[in-house]
Design an enzyme around this catalytic site. Structure first.
Site, PDB file in Angstrom:
ATOM      1  N   VAL A  88       5.348   7.277  36.811  1.00 36.74           N
ATOM      2  CA  VAL A  88       6.328   6.340  36.270  1.00 36.74           C
ATOM      3  C   VAL A  88       7.585   6.304  37.145  1.00 36.74           C
ATOM      4  O   VAL A  88       8.521   5.571  36.864  1.00 36.74           O
ATOM      5  CB  VAL A  88       6.672   6.685  34.797  1.00 36.74           C
ATOM      6  CG1 VAL A  88       5.440   6.502  33.925  1.00 36.74           C
ATOM      7  CG2 VAL A  88       7.231   8.098  34.645  1.00 36.74           C
ATOM      8  N   ASP A  89       7.589   7.107  38.216  1.00 32.23           N
ATOM      9  CA  ASP A  89       8.730   7.051  39.142  1.00 32.23           C
ATOM     10  C   ASP A  89       8.579   5.829  40.050  1.00 32.23           C
ATOM     11  O   ASP A  89       7.573   5.123  40.011  1.00 32.23           O
ATOM     12  CB  ASP A  89       8.843   8.367  39.954  1.00 32.23           C
ATOM     13  CG  ASP A  89       7.664   8.593  40.904  1.00 32.23           C
ATOM     14  OD1 ASP A  89       7.276   7.652  41.634  1.00 32.23           O
ATOM     15  OD2 ASP A  89       7.123   9.725  40.938  1.00 32.23           O
ATOM     16  N   HIS A 104       0.826   3.703  33.934  1.00 33.83           N
ATOM     17  CA  HIS A 104       1.467   4.349  32.785  1.00 33.83           C
ATOM     18  C   HIS A 104       2.921   3.915  32.581  1.00 33.83           C
ATOM     19  O   HIS A 104       3.686   4.615  31.936  1.00 33.83           O
ATOM     20  CB  HIS A 104       1.370   5.878  32.924  1.00 33.83           C
ATOM     21  CG  HIS A 104      -0.041   6.379  32.843  1.00 33.83           C
ATOM     22  ND1 HIS A 104      -0.435   7.620  33.279  1.00 33.83           N
ATOM     23  CD2 HIS A 104      -1.160   5.783  32.356  1.00 33.83           C
ATOM     24  CE1 HIS A 104      -1.743   7.760  33.079  1.00 33.83           C
ATOM     25  NE2 HIS A 104      -2.202   6.664  32.534  1.00 33.83           N
ATOM     26  N   GLY A 172      -3.148  13.920  44.334  1.00 36.16           N
ATOM     27  CA  GLY A 172      -2.256  14.596  43.392  1.00 36.16           C
ATOM     28  C   GLY A 172      -2.422  14.238  41.932  1.00 36.16           C
ATOM     29  O   GLY A 172      -1.434  14.053  41.231  1.00 36.16           O
ATOM     30  N   THR A 173      -3.668  14.164  41.491  1.00 35.26           N
ATOM     31  CA  THR A 173      -3.883  13.984  40.049  1.00 35.26           C
ATOM     32  C   THR A 173      -4.966  14.943  39.580  1.00 35.26           C
ATOM     33  O   THR A 173      -5.965  15.130  40.258  1.00 35.26           O
ATOM     34  CB  THR A 173      -4.253  12.524  39.675  1.00 35.26           C
ATOM     35  OG1 THR A 173      -4.661  12.491  38.297  1.00 35.26           O
ATOM     36  CG2 THR A 173      -5.354  11.943  40.537  1.00 35.26           C
TER      37      THR A 173
HETATM   38  N1  APR Z   1       0.593  17.569  46.675  1.00 39.02           N
HETATM   39  C1  APR Z   1      -0.495  16.991  46.100  1.00 39.02           C
HETATM   40  N2  APR Z   1      -0.944  17.343  44.889  1.00 39.02           N
HETATM   41  C2  APR Z   1      -0.280  18.319  44.222  1.00 39.02           C
HETATM   42  C3  APR Z   1       0.852  18.956  44.761  1.00 39.02           C
HETATM   43  C4  APR Z   1       1.279  18.553  46.061  1.00 39.02           C
HETATM   44  N3  APR Z   1       2.341  19.089  46.660  1.00 39.02           N
HETATM   45  N4  APR Z   1       1.273  19.871  43.867  1.00 39.02           N
HETATM   46  C5  APR Z   1       0.453  19.799  42.806  1.00 39.02           C
HETATM   47  N5  APR Z   1      -0.493  18.859  43.018  1.00 39.02           N
HETATM   48  C6  APR Z   1      -1.613  18.455  42.147  1.00 39.02           C
HETATM   49  C7  APR Z   1      -2.077  19.470  41.143  1.00 39.02           C
HETATM   50  O1  APR Z   1      -2.978  20.405  41.756  1.00 39.02           O
HETATM   51  C8  APR Z   1      -2.768  18.597  40.098  1.00 39.02           C
HETATM   52  O2  APR Z   1      -4.124  18.368  40.430  1.00 39.02           O
HETATM   53  O3  APR Z   1      -1.183  17.353  41.366  1.00 39.02           O
HETATM   54  C9  APR Z   1      -1.984  17.289  40.194  1.00 39.02           C
HETATM   55  C10 APR Z   1      -1.065  17.033  39.035  1.00 39.02           C
HETATM   56  O4  APR Z   1      -1.808  16.889  37.858  1.00 39.02           O
HETATM   57  P1  APR Z   1      -1.077  16.537  36.480  1.00 39.02           P
HETATM   58  O5  APR Z   1       0.127  17.379  36.302  1.00 39.02           O
HETATM   59  O6  APR Z   1      -2.105  16.581  35.416  1.00 39.02           O
HETATM   60  O7  APR Z   1      -0.549  15.036  36.704  1.00 39.02           O
HETATM   61  P2  APR Z   1      -1.352  13.658  36.585  1.00 39.02           P
HETATM   62  O8  APR Z   1      -2.783  13.843  36.925  1.00 39.02           O
HETATM   63  O9  APR Z   1      -0.578  12.656  37.343  1.00 39.02           O
HETATM   64  O10 APR Z   1      -1.220  13.356  35.041  1.00 39.02           O
HETATM   65  C11 APR Z   1      -1.773  12.174  34.539  1.00 39.02           C
HETATM   66  O11 APR Z   1      -0.836  12.576  32.381  1.00 39.02           O
HETATM   67  O12 APR Z   1       0.973  13.402  31.259  1.00 39.02           O
HETATM   68  C12 APR Z   1       0.323  12.260  31.622  1.00 39.02           C
HETATM   69  O13 APR Z   1       1.109  10.091  31.783  1.00 39.02           O
HETATM   70  C13 APR Z   1       1.182  11.338  32.417  1.00 39.02           C
HETATM   71  O14 APR Z   1       0.592   9.996  34.333  1.00 39.02           O
HETATM   72  C14 APR Z   1       0.487  11.289  33.760  1.00 39.02           C
HETATM   73  C15 APR Z   1      -0.956  11.625  33.419  1.00 39.02           C
END
Ligand code: APR
Length: 230
Positions: A88-89, A104, A172-173
């Site tokens: 959302v950034d 989102h 990064g998800t």
């Molecule tokens: N570079 C790349 N990836 C990274 C880094 C980095 N420096 N640091 C952490 N990560 C990875 C983690 O290993 C993880 O797999 O980023 C991922 C973050 O996962 P989440 O915290 O679950 O975030 P996200 O997948 O974007 O969440 C999905 O959940 O809470 C809701 O709506 C919110 O959009 C969000 C959705």
């Protein structure tokens, strides 16, 4: 030009200083989802939810895109790049990417709690929303965010984009949240998939090229790999 579709999550913004949700120390360790990120939370305590998102907006003003975001702009010289982000950034926008779909929602926007089409852009000098800030029809403004349990209006468009991808990149998800994570089911079987993440992520598809690095280093490597191939 080949179509390169990039699905990003919180990890791409981690090196800019925005914490992810589910890593150690992540946002969902500090806050309960049901207190700040559901429609029930909003109904129960609008002031608390408004304050939570004001804090996120304030933080966003203090951070900058990192090479993870900026490298994706470089790829536009070589590919038709579409970014589908769960974030959302606005760091992809500030890095200069030209095609960004926010699944989102967006921190920099608010909308009427009653009329969902009445959406307003916040400006950096007036990013804070207050209880009593109303839409033109007199209803409270709420964050333009897709909360847990709410429909994801951009999903249809995201599916269409994903179906046309020649190459898919995931950055990064944790792929924990649906329907976003379900986009993987729509990739053509012959399209290569690259996944950039420093941690293990379980992917419901074979033939995935893993780049086990943070976003900045990972995007550097991705650019090299894609140049070699094209
Ligand atoms: N570079 C790349 N990836 C990274 C880094 C980095 N420096 N640091 C952490 N990560 C990875 C983690 O290993 C993880 O797999 O980023 C991922 C973050 O996962 P989440 O915290 O679950 O975030 P996200 O997948 O974007 O969440 C999905 O959940 O809470 C809701 O709506 C919110 O959009 C969000 C959705």
């Amino acid at each position: 030009m080949k179509k390169l579709v990039i699905l990003t999550g919180a990890g791409i913004s981690a090196e800019s200083g925005i914490s992810t949700f589910r890593d150690t120390g992540g946002l969902w360790e500090q806050y309960a989802i049901e207190d700040v990120a559901t429609l029930n939370a909003w109904i129960k305590d609008k002031a608390l939810v408004t304050d939570f998102y004001n804090q996120r907006r304030k933080q966003l003003l203090q951070v900058e895109p990192n090479y993870g975001h900026r490298g994706l702009v470089e790829l536009e010289k070589q590919f038709q790049v579409s970014i589908i982000t769960q974030n959302v950034d606005n760091l992809h926008e500030r890095a200069g990417s030209s095609s960004i779909l926010h699944l989102h929602g967006e921190l920099t926007k608010v909308r009427s709690e009653k009329y969902e089409n009445l959406v307003y852009e916040l400006t950096p000098d007036k990013y804070e929303v207050k209880i009593g800030d109303l839409c033109e029809k007199g209803y409270q403004l709420r964050p333009h965010i897709v909360w847990f349990g709410e429909a994801v209006p951009m999903m249809e468009q995201a599916i269409q984009i994903t179906e046309q991808a020649d190459i898919l990149v995931i950055i990064g998800t944790s792929l924990n949240v649906y329907p976003a994570a379900g986009l993987l089911y729509y990739i053509r079987t012959e399209a290569p998939v690259y996944l950039i993440d420093p941690n293990d992520v379980s992917v419901s598809r074979g033939n995935v090229h893993l780049i086990k690095k943070g976003a900045s280093e990972g995007v550097k490597e991705l650019i090299k790999l894609l140049q070699i191939q094209s």
